[in-house]
Design an enzyme around this catalytic site. Structure first.
Site, PDB file in Angstrom:
ATOM      1  N   GLU A  76       0.762  -0.603  -0.216  1.00 49.54           N
ATOM      2  CA  GLU A  76       0.035   0.495   0.412  1.00 49.54           C
ATOM      3  C   GLU A  76       0.534   1.533   0.259  1.00 49.54           C
ATOM      4  O   GLU A  76       0.581   2.059  -0.842  1.00 49.54           O
ATOM      5  CB  GLU A  76      -1.000  -0.332   1.218  1.00 49.54           C
ATOM      6  CG  GLU A  76      -1.902   0.788   1.341  1.00 49.54           C
ATOM      7  CD  GLU A  76      -2.958   0.303  -0.171  1.00 49.54           C
ATOM      8  OE1 GLU A  76      -2.783  -0.707  -0.583  1.00 49.54           O
ATOM      9  OE2 GLU A  76      -4.127   1.423  -0.148  1.00 49.54           O
ATOM     10  N   ASP A  77       1.986   1.096   0.655  1.00 44.41           N
ATOM     11  CA  ASP A  77       2.458   3.039   1.094  1.00 44.41           C
ATOM     12  C   ASP A  77       4.024   2.094  -0.173  1.00 44.41           C
ATOM     13  O   ASP A  77       4.666   3.875   0.356  1.00 44.41           O
ATOM     14  CB  ASP A  77       2.986   3.012   2.910  1.00 44.41           C
ATOM     15  CG  ASP A  77       1.127   2.320   3.112  1.00 44.41           C
ATOM     16  OD1 ASP A  77       0.365   3.257   2.479  1.00 44.41           O
ATOM     17  OD2 ASP A  77       1.857   2.722   4.482  1.00 44.41           O
TER      18      ASP A  77
END
Ligand code: MN
Length: 728
Positions: A76-77
Site C-alpha cells: 500500500e505505501d
C-alpha cells in the site's frame, strides 16, 4: 526499535525451525522499501512494521506471520508489488500480505464505524487465514499505541472510534483478551479523556484510602480456600480497567461514588470439579450479590471463553467480582487463538460451540501438526463464510447470503431499487444480473423508472426478499391480466348472445361465484375457474351454450401440448436493423447495431448490448438465455437503455400462440392485430392438429407496450388459446 538480530533471535527462541534467512530478508526488504518515510512521531516508518512483528512474537507466532507483519504496509505505501513479494518470499507470505493489504484498503474506503457489526463480519469473512487477522489487529494495536502523535484531533477520534467499534470486539471474538482491553482503553482515552481522568483520580483516592486493599483481600480469600481443602489454587487480583468501569457506569446508570465494584479477583484451580468446589466455598463464606453469578463453564461464550463469574460482598465488606477457572481455561482466555502453543505438549482442551468450530479444529490440527507452519497454514476462518458483504457506491455495507447476485443487492438496498433494476456494475464493470457477488465488491445498481421485476430473476436470486417481491409482482401482474381478459370475455359473450352486460347484473351473482367484487368476478372468468357462459347463464338463466364458448372450453380442458416442431427457418428472418443512436443510450457511436434474433428486443424491454468482433453490437433483452454464453466476458457487455419516444420506427415483435383450428380463425387474428395498429410480417405454423394451430407470428410494433396490447387483445379473442412472446 528492535534490531534485526533481536527479532530473529526471539522467533528462534520459541520456534527452532523458523526460517531465519527469510526473516532476515524480510527485515531488510521492508527497511529498504519504506526508505526515508517517517511516522507521525518522527520515527522512521520502518519502526512500525518491526513493532507489529514484535507484538506477534509475544504470542509466539510462526515466521510466516512475522514476515507478513514486516511486509504488511509495503504494497500500500511503497513501490513494492505482490509479484515481487511472491518471488522473494513464496506464495504463502504473498497470500497473507495480500490479505492484510485488502483489509487495509477496505478500512480506507469506508466510513466503517457506522455499520460496525457488518464491518466486523466483513473483516472476519475476508480474513480467510487467521494470521491475516492477527497481523491486522497487531497493526491496529501499534497504531493505537502511537495515536497521540497524530496532529489532527478529528483523525485521532475517527481511528479511536473505529478501534472501539470494530477492532476491540474482533479481538474479543477471537479470544485475544489482552489486546481487546488495551485497544479499548486506548480508544477510551482518546474518545472520553475527561471521564477516564476522573475514574483514574477516583481509583487513586480509593487506593490511598484502602491502603494495600487488593493484597489484604487476596490474603483472606486464600486463607478461606485453603481452610476448605483447596490447596493448589492460584489467586490474583486487580483493579478493573477504567473503560470497563465506565461502561458499567453507563449501563447501570450509577455514579462513580456508588460504584464500589472496581476490583476483580481470579481463582485458578486444577480441574472443573475444583472450580465448582471453590465457588461453593466462596458463596458459603460471603454474601452473594444477586444477579451476578454466571456459569460460562456449562455455557461458554461464543469465543470459547469459560469461567465461573460471581459477585460477593467480600472481605472487609467490599463488593468484588470473582472469576474461577482452570489453568487451561485461563490460557485460552488470556491468549485466545494464540493459546494453542501452550497445548502442544498437553491434551487439547475440549472446545464447545458450533460457532467456533474453527477454534476447535485449530486445536485438533495442532495435535497432529508437526510444526507451527503447518498448523497455522491449515487454520482458516470459517465464520461468516456463508455470507457475502458488498458496498454501495457511497460505501454502505450490505450483508447478503453467499450466492447472492446484483438483484438481491438491489432489493437489499431498497424495494424500489430492486423493482426498477435494469443492470449492475460491479467494481466499475457492467455484469450480467445473475453474477454471483464476492466479498468487498462495490455494486452500482442501474435503475430505470419504466422497469418492473422480471420473472426470470426468480431463477437466480438468493434472498427471500427478492424472491418474495418478484413473485408478488408476477401475481399482481397476472391478476391485472386476468381481470382484463375476464372483462373482455364477458363483454364478448354477452354481446354475442345478445344480452346486456351490466354491473348490476354481475353484482347479483357475485356470491354464486364466490367473488368479492365485480373485478374479482372478472379475474375468476379470466383465469378460467368459471366461464363467461356460466356467468351469462347465472345472470340470464336459460341461455344455451354458444359454439365459441364450447371451443374455448375444449381448449381449456385440453391445455394443448403441441409436439415439438421441426425447425425450419422462417422464410423471411427479420433483417438486422441499424438503429440511430438517438434511441438507444450507451451505444458506441458509429458501431453497427443488430437486434438479436433469439429474443427480438423491443423499445421498453430491458436490454444489453454484446459487442461482436466484425459485426458491431447485438442487442438482447436482459433476460435472454443466450446471454449466458457471454457471462465470462463482461468486457463485451454494454449497458444500454431505450431513450425517448420510439416514434415512427417499427420493430419486429415475435409471438408464439396456440389458436383454434377452424375456419375464419386467421382472419379474426389479423383483424384483431390490424385494429390494434400492428402489422403481421411473417407467420409460421409450427404444428397443426385437427383441434389447433401452434404458430409463430412476427408483428411490426412500436415498442413493447404496443406488443403487450396486441397480446392482450389476442388473449381476449375466443379463438386464441394461449399467446406469449416468443423466446428463441
Ligand atoms: Mn500498518
Amino acid at each position: 526499535m528492535m534490531r534485526q538480530f533481536e527479532l530473529v533471535e526471539r522467533v528462534g527462541s520459541y520456534d527452532p525451525q523458523a526460517d531465519e534467512d527469510a526473516l532476515n530478508r524480510a527485515y531488510v526488504f521492508a527497511m529498504k522499501m519504506h526508505g526515508s518515510q517517517l511516522r507521525a512521531s518522527g520515527d522512521p516508518y520502518f519502526s512500525h512494521p518491526v513493532e507489529v512483528a514484535g507484538i506477534l512474537t509475544d504470542y509466539k507466532l510462526d515466521s510466516a506471520s512475522i514476515i507478513t507483519a514486516l511486509l504488511h504496509d509495503t504494497i500500500e505505501d511503497t513501490p513494492a508489488t505482490l509479484e515481487e513479494i511472491e518471488k522473494l518470499f513464496g506464495p504463502q507470505v504473498a497470500r497473507l500480505v495480500d490479505g492484510v493489504t485488502k483489509l487495509t484498503r477496505i478500512e480506507l474506503t469506508s466510513d466503517s464505524a457506522k455499520q460496525a457489526e457488518n464491518f466486523r463480519k466483513l473483516l472476519l469473512a475476508m480474513s480467510e487465514d487467521i494470521r491475516v487477522l492477527l497481523v491486522k489487529l497487531a497493526d491496529r494495536l501499534h497504531n493505537m499505541r502511537t495515536l497521540h502523535y497524530i496532529k489532527k484531533p478529528e483523525k485521532r477520534q475517527r481511528i479511536a472510534a473505529e478501534t472501539m467499534e470494530i477492532y476491540a470486539p474482533l479481538a474479543e471474538r477471537i479470544g485475544m483478551d489482552a489486546w481487546k482491553m488495551e485497544l479499548e482503553d486506548r480508544a477510551f482515552a482518546e474518545l472520553h479523556p475527561d471521564a477516564r481522568e476522573s475514574i483514574m483520580t477516583r481509583l487513586k483516592y480509593l487506593r490511598e484510602q484502602g491502603g494495600d486493599l487488593v493484597t489484604r483481600i487476596l490474603d483472606e480469600l486464600n486463607k478461606v480456600l485453603k481452610e476448605n481443602g483447596l490447596d493448589s489454587v492460584e489467586l490474583s487480583g486487580r483493579e478493573k480497567t477504567p473503560y470497563s468501569i465506565w461502561r458499567k457506569m453507563q449501563m447501570k446508570d450509577v455514579a462513580f461514588e456508588q460504584l464500589s465494584d472496581i476490583m476483580a479477583f481470579r481463582v485458578i484451580v486444577d480441574s472443573v470439579e475444583d472450580c465448582y468446589r471453590a465457588l461453593g466455598v466462596i458463596h458459603g463464606s460471603y454474601p452473594m450479590v444477586p444477579g451476578r453469578f454466571k456459569d460460562y463453564i456449562s455455557t461458554p461464550k461464543p469465543n470459547g471463553y469459560k469461567s465461573l463469574h460471581t459477585g460477593i460482598i467480600g472481605p472487609e465488606k467490599h463488593r468484588i467480582e470473582v472469576q474461577i477457572r482452570t489453568r487451561q481455561m485461563h490460557e485460552i482466555a488470556e491468549l485466545g487463538v494464540a493459546a494453542h502453543w501452550s497445548y502442544k505438549q498437553g491434551s487439547s482442551p475440549n472446545m464447545e460451540g458450533r460457532q467456533y468450530r474453527w477454534l476447535r479444529e485449530l486445536l485438533e490440527i495442532l495435535e497432529h501438526a508437526s510444526g507451527p507452519e503447518e498448523f497455522l497454514e491449515h487454520t482458516k476462518l470459517e465464520m461468516f463464510q456463508d455470507q457475502v458483504f458488498c458496498f454501495t457506491p457511497k460505501g454502505d455495507l450490505i450483508a447478503l447470503p453467499s450466492g447472492a447476485c446484483p438483484v438481491d443487492f438491489a432489493y437489499a438496498v431498497h424495494t424500489q431499487v430492486g423493482d426498477t433494476c435494469v443492470g449492475a456494475k460491479v467494481n466499475g464493470r457492467m455484469v450480467p444480473l445473475r453474477t454471483v457477488l464476492k466479498n468487498g465488491d462495490q455494486v452500482d445498481v442501474i435503475t430505470s423508472k419504466a422497469q418492473t421485476p422480471s420473472p426470470e430473476w426468480e431463477r437466480f436470486v438468493a434472498t427471500g426478499k427478492a424472491r418474495a417481491r418478484i413473485r408478488r409482482f408476477i401475481r399482481s401482474q397476472a391478476r391485472a391480466q386476468y381481470v382484463e381478459l375476464g372483462r373482455q370475455l364477458l363483454q364478448r359473450t354477452f354481446k354475442h348472445e345478445g344480452y346486456d352486460l351490466t354491473e348490476k347484473g354481475l353484482e347479483g351473482v357475485l356470491r354464486r361465484f364466490k367473488a368479492d367484487s365485480v373485478e374479482d368476478l372478472h379475474a375468476i372468468v379470466g383465469e378460467g375457474t368459471h366461464t363467461a357462459q356460466e356467468v351469462l347463464t347465472a345472470v340470464y338463466p336459460g341461455v344455451k351454450q354458444s359454439r365459441i364458448e364450447n371451443v374455448v372450453q375444449f381448449f381449456r380442458r385440453k391445455r394443448s401440448h403441441p409436439s415439438p416442431a421441426e425447425h425450419r427457418p422462417m422464410d423471411r428472418e427479420p433483417k438486422a436493423v441499424g438503429i440511430g443512436a438517438l434511441h438507444i443510450k450507451g451505444l458506441i457511436p458509429g458501431m453497427a447495431v443488430h437486434y438479436a434474433r433469439c429474443c427480438h428486443p423491443l423499445p421498453g424491454d430491458r436490454i444489453v448490448g454484446i459487442v461482436t468482433t466484425g459485426r458491431g453490437v447485438t442487442i438482447h433483452t436482459i433476460d435472454c438465455d443466450q446471454l449466458e454464453q457471454f457471462s465470462d466476458e463482461p468486457e463485451r457487455w454494454l449497458d444500454l437503455a431505450w431513450e425517448g419516444e420510439s416514434g415512427a420506427r417499427t420493430h419486429i415483435g415475435r409471438v408464439k400462440m396456440v389458436v383454434a383450428n377452424e375456419p375464419g380463425t386467421l382472419g379474426t387474428l389479423s383483424t384483431v392485430i390490424a385494429k390494434n395498429l400492428g402489422n403481421i410480417t411473417n407467420l409460421k405454423i409450427l404444428n397443426r392438429t385437427t383441434d389447433f394451430f401452434d404458430m409463430l407470428m412476427d408483428i411490426e410494433v412500436r415498442d413493447v407496450k404496443h406488443l403487450t396490447n396486441i397480446i392482450a387483445a389476442l388473449r381476449a379473442n375466443a379463438a386464441v388459446n394461449t399467446v406469449e412472446r416468443a423466446r428463441q
